[in-house]
Design a protein around this motif. Structure first.
Motif, PDB file in Angstrom:
ATOM      1  N   VAL A 327      13.256  17.894  24.115  1.00 45.40           N
ATOM      2  CA  VAL A 327      11.855  17.874  24.555  1.00 45.40           C
ATOM      3  C   VAL A 327      11.206  19.230  24.301  1.00 45.40           C
ATOM      4  N   ARG A 328      11.899  20.308  24.701  1.00 50.72           N
ATOM      5  CA  ARG A 328      11.333  21.653  24.540  1.00 50.72           C
ATOM      6  C   ARG A 328      11.141  22.015  23.070  1.00 50.72           C
ATOM      7  N   ALA A 329      11.975  21.445  22.188  1.00 52.95           N
ATOM      8  CA  ALA A 329      11.875  21.762  20.761  1.00 52.95           C
ATOM      9  C   ALA A 329      10.739  21.010  20.080  1.00 52.95           C
ATOM     10  N   GLY A 330      10.047  20.148  20.823  1.00 54.04           N
ATOM     11  CA  GLY A 330       8.862  19.498  20.275  1.00 54.04           C
ATOM     12  C   GLY A 330       9.067  18.103  19.737  1.00 54.04           C
ATOM     13  N   ALA A 331      10.152  17.423  20.126  1.00 49.93           N
ATOM     14  CA  ALA A 331      10.391  16.054  19.649  1.00 49.93           C
ATOM     15  C   ALA A 331       9.252  15.135  20.078  1.00 49.93           C
ATOM     16  N   ARG A 332       8.954  14.149  19.230  1.00 56.48           N
ATOM     17  CA  ARG A 332       7.881  13.203  19.531  1.00 56.48           C
ATOM     18  C   ARG A 332       8.372  11.762  19.650  1.00 56.48           C
ATOM     19  N   THR A 333       9.438  11.430  18.940  1.00 60.65           N
ATOM     20  CA  THR A 333       9.933  10.049  18.936  1.00 60.65           C
ATOM     21  C   THR A 333      11.460  10.059  18.902  1.00 60.65           C
ATOM     22  N   PRO A 334      12.106   8.877  19.030  1.00 58.41           N
ATOM     23  CA  PRO A 334      13.566   8.802  18.930  1.00 58.41           C
ATOM     24  C   PRO A 334      14.118   9.217  17.572  1.00 58.41           C
ATOM     25  N   VAL A 335      13.271   9.359  16.567  1.00 60.39           N
ATOM     26  CA  VAL A 335      13.738   9.821  15.258  1.00 60.39           C
ATOM     27  C   VAL A 335      14.404  11.186  15.383  1.00 60.39           C
ATOM     28  N   ALA A 336      13.960  12.022  16.334  1.00 56.94           N
ATOM     29  CA  ALA A 336      14.568  13.339  16.523  1.00 56.94           C
ATOM     30  C   ALA A 336      16.047  13.205  16.894  1.00 56.94           C
ATOM     31  N   GLY A 337      16.362  12.281  17.801  1.00 57.37           N
ATOM     32  CA  GLY A 337      17.750  12.068  18.177  1.00 57.37           C
ATOM     33  C   GLY A 337      18.578  11.517  17.035  1.00 57.37           C
ATOM     34  N   MET A 338      17.997  10.633  16.230  1.00 57.81           N
ATOM     35  CA  MET A 338      18.704  10.091  15.064  1.00 57.81           C
ATOM     36  C   MET A 338      18.969  11.198  14.044  1.00 57.81           C
ATOM     37  N   LEU A 339      17.997  12.078  13.841  1.00 57.64           N
ATOM     38  CA  LEU A 339      18.189  13.185  12.904  1.00 57.64           C
ATOM     39  C   LEU A 339      19.217  14.180  13.429  1.00 57.64           C
TER      40      LEU A 339
END
Length: 566
Positions: A327-339
């Motif tokens: 969250v703090r790194a600026g994620a916007r969607t679940p794509v961040a977790g997949m990446l």
């Protein structure tokens, strides 16, 4: 006209299981969103790399199994889950139970237990039990979490001191007896590496919190050991070569007898995964203002644990610290977790030969910090000021987790909390000996809508009736979500709340903090004796709290008008 009936109800039911990834893509996914998600995913992957290996080693297995778990389960949890920001993988909560299962039944037994736990989580989600798992009392959660933290620290003393111990007992007391009898074999180089890594991590967290402290600490320690040729144990010297690819999916030996033996451990894994994943999702909600789908999240956790077991991993769940980092790194969607999972796979493919040089003392220092964060010492101290019954539940769960067994600790903790609740409910019943009519209830709002229209502008009122205990706290957290416009003054009427426990205090504190962040002044009216005493003792009310207390509703309304006028 809107349709109704069984088909329409079924449609609403299945909406509960739509992954947040689908929701995010329907809203429109742009290049700017991908850029933010990619940066967040890379940041979390850098944090997760040393943690995944360290947690696997602490669990009694090899480091690559932690990487397999973070890659496979981490991808599935983000792709199928009910939270936009959840990061999944191995966590400290599983260290004790995984170590125990491997010691008793071997790694093959752990795979079967994880498969069973994955199936249980699927059923939990499909039967919509996500609404109820969150009702586990706060003292139970804090007690076993702190107990696990103590056990994790205890298990790392061998590598922290570089002790020469062939077989370390799993039992806490026997571990320390073994340590004391082997102190003469301590390795000064290992002690120095552990202390240096710990110092780097703590220094970076204090003065450069945005840097990946775990990775930097482990990297510096590894370079020092290689450059100076220090005689310390490394991943390569203990475990050999780390594979650079994911293994092929395999099934363990399955028999009715093994399923029966592993059923309690599988249930413990499923319960821990469910609780921690929903807690992690709630933390993300609190940081972003979003709302997760609890039952969809449980289904994703079930699929992820099935996948992790098939690909040679260990149990997985939502990781609170990594989710907060996302969250703090600026994620916007679940794509961040997949990446994050894709980046970890790339790291494993490219860096596997270099990971063999990582000193175990450095990974032990990482786990010491993990254990301290897990212990939530501030929350533990806070609960020690709670009512006597909650303190008993906290200390019993903590003691049983450390000295006996995690499953027993959770079971007895929940049973004791339920018994205390029944006692409190009996004590809350008022028995009148006279036949006089009760006085007019000044705290009752008129039934018509005109009463709310007469409220001053920017003032909102809610009333709570009944005890505010661990089974009722979820409703309080939904109050602000039900209000469209943020009020300037919020009157919370509590005359009909005869009792509050520590979980109720926790929920009320979260509610008050959200109001404070939104600039809303809160007035608590009609506090009874027990809630007033507990809230004061636990520091929720007081001169510095900013909370306004009113004797009754008319006084609260008068104070609200004065605040609005001023």
């Amino acid at each position: 006209m809107a349709q109704s009936g069984p088909g329409h109800a079924a449609g609403r039911h299945w909406n509960l299981y739509i992954p947040k990834l689908v929701t995010s893509l329907r809203e429109g996914y742009r290049w700017d969103d991908f850029r933010h998600d990619a940066i967040a995913g890379l940041t979390v992957a850098i944090v997760a790399l040393p943690l995944a290996m360290a947690l696997a080693i602490a669990s009694g297995t090899t480091p690559e199994r932690g990487l397999y778990t973070a890659i496979v389960a981490g991808f599935l949890i983000s792709a199928l889950g009910g939270s936009r920001f959840q990061i999944g993988g191995p966590t400290g909560a599983f260290v004790v139970v995984v170590f125990t299962v491997i010691e008793r039944h071997g790694y093959d037994g752990l795979v079967l237990a994880t498969l069973m736990a994955g199936a249980m989580l699927l059923l939990f989600g499909l039967f919509r039990l996500g609404t109820y798992i969150k009702y586990v009392p706060q003292p139970v959660v804090t007690g076993f979490t702190a107990g696990i933290a103590v056990i994790i620290f205890s298990s790392q003393v061998k590598d922290l001191l570089g002790l020469r111990i062939d077989q370390l007992p799993a039992d806490f007391l026997h571990q320390w007896q073994t340590y004391l009898s082997h102190l003469g074999s301590a390795n000064p180089a290992a002690i120095g590496m552990a202390a240096g890594t710990l110092g780097i991590i703590l220094a970076l967290r204090r003065w450069r919190p945005k840097l990946p402290a775990f990775l930097i600490g482990v990297l510096v320690g590894t370079l020092v050991v290689v450059a100076l040729g220090l005689p310390v144990e490394t991943i390569g010297s203990r475990f050999g070569e780390i594979p650079a690819t994911l293994p092929s999916p395999t099934l363990p030996e399955i028999s009715l007898e093994r399923v029966r033996l592993l059923l309690p451990d599988a249930f413990t894994i499923a319960l821990l995964a469910g609780i921690e994943s929903l807690l992690s999702a709630m933390v993300a909600d609190g940081m972003t203002g979003r709302r997760h789908r609890s039952n969809c999240e449980l289904v994703a956790q079930g699929v992820a644990n099935l996948g992790s077991a098939l690909f040679g991993g260990i149990p997985a769940t939502g990781a609170i610290a990594r989710t907060a980092t996302n969250v703090r790194a600026g994620a916007r969607t679940p794509v961040a977790g997949m990446l994050h999972a894709v980046f970890l796979l790339a790291f494993m493919l490219l860096l596997a030969p270099l990971m063999e040089y990582v000193p175990l003392a450095c990974l032990a220092a990482v786990l010491v910090v993990v254990a301290w964060n897990m212990s939530e010492a501030h929350r533990f101290r806070h609960l020690l000021r709670a009512p006597r019954g909650d303190r008993a539940v906290l200390l019993l769960t903590f003691g049983l987790t450390v000295l006996v067994d995690l499953t027993v600790a959770i079971q007895l903790g929940i049973v004791l909390a339920a018994l205390l609740f029944m006692v409190r409910m009996a004590d809350a019943v008022e028995i009148r000996s006279d036949l006089a009519e009760p006085e007019q209830d000044e705290e009752t709002l008129p039934a018509d809508d005109n009463a709310r229209e007469e409220l001053p502008a920017s003032v909102e009122v809610f009333q709570i009736r009944g005890p505010l205990f661990f089974g009722a706290t979820a409703r309080l957290t939904d109050v602000l979500d039900r209000i469209g416009v943020v009020p300037a003054v919020f009157i919370l009427r509590l005359r009909h709340v005869p009792m509050i426990d520590s979980s109720g205090v926790e929920a009320l504190s979260i509610f008050l903090e959200r109001c404070r962040r939104q600039g809303t002044i809160v007035i608590l009216s009609g506090l009874q004796r027990q809630p007033a005493k507990i809230l004061s003792r636990m520091g929720v009310t007081g001169e510095r709290s900013g909370i306004v207390l009113a004797e009754d509703y008319p006084a609260a309304l008068s104070r609200a008008r004065a605040l609005i006028d001023s």
